[in-house]
Scaffold this active site. Sequence first.
Site, PDB file in Angstrom:
ATOM      1  N   THR A   1      13.303 -35.445   9.149  1.00 26.68           N
ATOM      2  CA  THR A   1      14.783 -34.914   9.608  1.00 26.68           C
ATOM      3  C   THR A   1      14.294 -34.799  11.216  1.00 26.68           C
ATOM      4  O   THR A   1      13.819 -33.763  11.344  1.00 26.68           O
ATOM      5  CB  THR A   1      15.202 -33.899   9.033  1.00 26.68           C
ATOM      6  OG1 THR A   1      15.397 -33.987   7.572  1.00 26.68           O
ATOM      7  CG2 THR A   1      16.576 -33.186   9.573  1.00 26.68           C
TER       8      THR A   1
ATOM      9  N   LYS B   1      15.667 -25.518  12.612  1.00 23.43           N
ATOM     10  CA  LYS B   1      15.470 -26.604  13.667  1.00 23.43           C
ATOM     11  C   LYS B   1      16.531 -27.599  13.216  1.00 23.43           C
ATOM     12  O   LYS B   1      16.899 -28.339  14.359  1.00 23.43           O
ATOM     13  CB  LYS B   1      13.941 -27.243  13.138  1.00 23.43           C
ATOM     14  CG  LYS B   1      13.665 -28.263  13.776  1.00 23.43           C
ATOM     15  CD  LYS B   1      13.824 -29.812  13.141  1.00 23.43           C
ATOM     16  CE  LYS B   1      13.145 -29.934  11.985  1.00 23.43           C
ATOM     17  NZ  LYS B   1      13.456 -31.424  11.420  1.00 23.43           N
TER      18      LYS B   1
ATOM     19  N   LYS C   1      21.823 -37.210   8.411  1.00 24.88           N
ATOM     20  CA  LYS C   1      21.087 -36.181   7.906  1.00 24.88           C
ATOM     21  C   LYS C   1      21.515 -34.823   8.589  1.00 24.88           C
ATOM     22  O   LYS C   1      21.579 -33.627   8.038  1.00 24.88           O
ATOM     23  CB  LYS C   1      19.714 -36.333   7.878  1.00 24.88           C
ATOM     24  CG  LYS C   1      18.857 -35.175   6.846  1.00 24.88           C
ATOM     25  CD  LYS C   1      19.082 -34.854   5.769  1.00 24.88           C
ATOM     26  CE  LYS C   1      18.645 -33.806   5.065  1.00 24.88           C
ATOM     27  NZ  LYS C   1      16.927 -33.741   5.375  1.00 24.88           N
TER      28      LYS C   1
END
Length: 289
Positions: free
Chosen positions: A99, A243, A174
């Site tokens: 990701t 994150k 994503k």
Amino acid sequence: MQRIGVIGLGNMGRGMALSLARAGFGVAGFDNGESATLAARAAGIAVADGLPALAATCDAFVLSLPTSAIVKAVLFGADGKDGLAALLKPGTLIVDTTTADPQATRAMLPALGERGLRFVDAPVSGGAAGAQKGQLTMFIGGAPADLDLAEPVLAAMGSKRFTIGAAGAGHTAKLINNLLVASHLLTAADAFRLSEAAGVPIGQIIEAVNAGSGRSGVTQYNYPSRIMNGAFDSGFTMQLMRKDVGLAMALAEQLALELPLAREVGRRWKESAALLADGEDFNRITQLQ
């Protein structure tokens, strides 16, 4: 492609390596971490001593790494010359399931193209269990010819595969997915706190919500199987979701978009670092008042 090298053997990478092996591929892996290396070997995965040894024995590669910076370091090394990319033959396929920052991904594409390497970004959703079963959802970006080449590898890891667009589009998709999950956790927590305060416990309302238009993946899955039972065992951490939300906020800033609700989601996840440790399950955000 006969033998796949998996770089990053944590919960996700290890599961994907096992799924690739079940699909008939030869598999070898590499991870800098001792615990991940030991766990992979215990699971029966051959682990190389380093990237040169892995590159010498594999003809396609799957990356499962924490950040774009680590992906770049693996592919190009500290000086841009001594990473994995310099060890590979033209035409070699790289599938990045990290990701990652889509802007950073697109910035690497010219250097990979100069070496004649094929690149597909395919970040995943479905957790460690999905990785183990080969039942991940994949958000995929790449050129048509590269996607055709990658299909057998992707099919071994993901049961739901969505081609979004050119390389980098998978990483964008994503981030959008995870921003929605992060938002839904916060709104569901607020809504159920209101319900409880009004004298209607979650257990009495959640089935009705999930039959109605207020449902989401968070109410249908996270609450019953991770939150209400106190398990908090998804395998996905607060650090990782912070994150991902941060990357989504950075993308909005790069695109000069004013997104006030998303900005509030970003603020609450960022500030959660003072109250919830990095290693805690990401569903614990619902416990913050």
